[in-house]
Design an enzyme around this catalytic site. Sequence first.
Site, PDB file in Angstrom:
ATOM      1  N   ALA A  77      -0.204  76.671-116.393  1.00  0.00           N
ATOM      2  CA  ALA A  77      -1.352  75.769-116.417  1.00  0.00           C
ATOM      3  C   ALA A  77      -2.360  76.115-115.327  1.00  0.00           C
ATOM      4  CB  ALA A  77      -0.886  74.323-116.270  1.00  0.00           C
TER       5      ALA A  77
ATOM      6  N   HIS B 261      13.417  74.393-119.760  1.00  0.00           N
ATOM      7  CA  HIS B 261      12.225  73.718-120.270  1.00  0.00           C
ATOM      8  C   HIS B 261      12.060  72.313-119.674  1.00  0.00           C
ATOM      9  CE1 HIS B 261      12.993  76.340-124.095  1.00  0.00           C
ATOM     10  NE2 HIS B 261      12.326  77.013-123.174  1.00  0.00           N
TER      11      HIS B 261
ATOM     12  N   GLU C 255      -0.801  78.827-104.481  1.00  0.00           N
ATOM     13  CA  GLU C 255       0.496  79.179-105.053  1.00  0.00           C
ATOM     14  C   GLU C 255       1.525  79.427-103.945  1.00  0.00           C
ATOM     15  OE1 GLU C 255       3.826  80.276-106.892  1.00  0.00           O
ATOM     16  OE2 GLU C 255       2.127  79.310-107.886  1.00  0.00           O
ATOM     17  N   ALA C 256       2.709  78.854-104.107  1.00  0.00           N
ATOM     18  CA  ALA C 256       3.754  79.023-103.100  1.00  0.00           C
ATOM     19  C   ALA C 256       4.341  80.427-103.096  1.00  0.00           C
ATOM     20  CB  ALA C 256       4.865  78.000-103.336  1.00  0.00           C
TER      21      ALA C 256
END
Length: 504
Positions: free
Chosen positions: A14, A442, A34-35
């Site tokens: 996403a 998921h 972002e990590a």
Amino acid sequence: MPAYDFIVVGAGTAGCVLANRLSAGENTHVLLIEAGGSEPLPAQSVPSLWPTLLESPANWGEFTVEQAATGTTPLLPRGRGLGGSSAINAMVFARGHRSCYDRWAREGAKGWGFDDLLPYFKRSEHAEGRDPALRGIGGPLTVAPAAPAHPVIEACLEAAAQTGYARAADISGGLEEGFGLTDLNIVDGRRQSAADAYLRPVLDRPNLTVVTGALVHRLHVAEGRCTGVEYRVGTESVTAPCAGEVVLTAGAIGSAQLLLLSGVGPRAHLRDVGVETVLDLPGVGAHLQDHPIASVVFRPTRPLPVRESSNHGEAIGLLRSDPALDEPDLQVIFVDIPLHLPSVEGPEDGYTIGVSLMRPRSHGTVRLATAAPGVSPLLDPGFYADDRDLEAVVAGVRLAREIGAAQALAAWRGEEALPGPGTDDDGAVRAYLRRTLASYCHPVGTCRLGEDDLSVVGPDLRVHGIAGLRVADGSVFPSIPSANTNATVYAVAERAAELLRTDL
């Protein structure tokens, strides 16, 4: 530091979509945080090597808490780095059956039925040779079935037909039940992640800033509005202000965890872990759902061909564990390797008929272990907490064995290795399923979209009670779709980008 128009937290599926779409306006300044790292591992581009990524730095490496129904603690993978889970998954690109999205709309997610989502499904993809009313042309993701398919996969499809199941023309489209070759995120023999399709082509935009190796510690909320984020890179703490909107795209685990760390969540839990409550929002971290998966593994009569360009699972079936059900609830996936837990003894060569419950009634939670941002949260999907879920998978194993015994597989089929001899009755199958419980990777639903007291975001994806803050990833799913979840995440993110641009 100047204030950004948009801050996007998490560069997974996403986040990559939003970074691309929001930065398309040259006067719109976007920060993507972002990590994980910026460079992919070599194995991330080779489709056949995806199983090795589950034990690599590209996976967060988290396990569930002990599951009450099984006594086990399954690995719950999620991607870390640009592309997130789209960079480590098995590359299946399939929509759920339209019935699961129409249920979203009926149960309170107004405007989020299948027909509402269809333009955004189509916007993400380039699917040549399909029905243009259903499938997209010109999108960033080039998706198609394996061509040619692995010979044992073709034999499995023929076995399903011999067992009485329909052959679907487009099993990835969302309208059919039966079996077929699924679309894959594989282009010219290489993985195509969200970072490959959406992010890397636009990294040179001057209005897009991407920061990697940065763990977001908390959101800043003042007078009911999110005004920015605080993150750490190495030993440096950075506060990034936002003049527009902060969008959480860290997934069902990461987005819920960040809200909780920021004091947004159930008051009693926040008090227990020592986090000051900013907003008592009981649904944050609730309703975690995931697909459990089980394997029926066969030893082969001869070595199976090995192809680097294969994702191993080139065909799926969508069916019902009970004909009386009003929608399909099982996925059967044909796999050209012996797929089982490392702790379970099985053959080194073989093929698998996997069974996954698509419509679990069970659900669980994401909760903080401590108030420290770098500590893994407590993950409890509640697998098989509802006995009906286990019984549906037992029925699925029976169906898988029936397909596995069909004449079309005679040339490949040796003996059944798993569950194997001595597991003919349902009680033995139940014991096998509990012992070998695995996640299909998921996780969804922890910031659920809706209008009831346990929803977290509304139809516009805004967090209830906080201005300037939205969530736009799998955590907003009202319930888990009847398919691998990545294609739906792309669609949700495409719609989120449109909502955000419209409201700018």
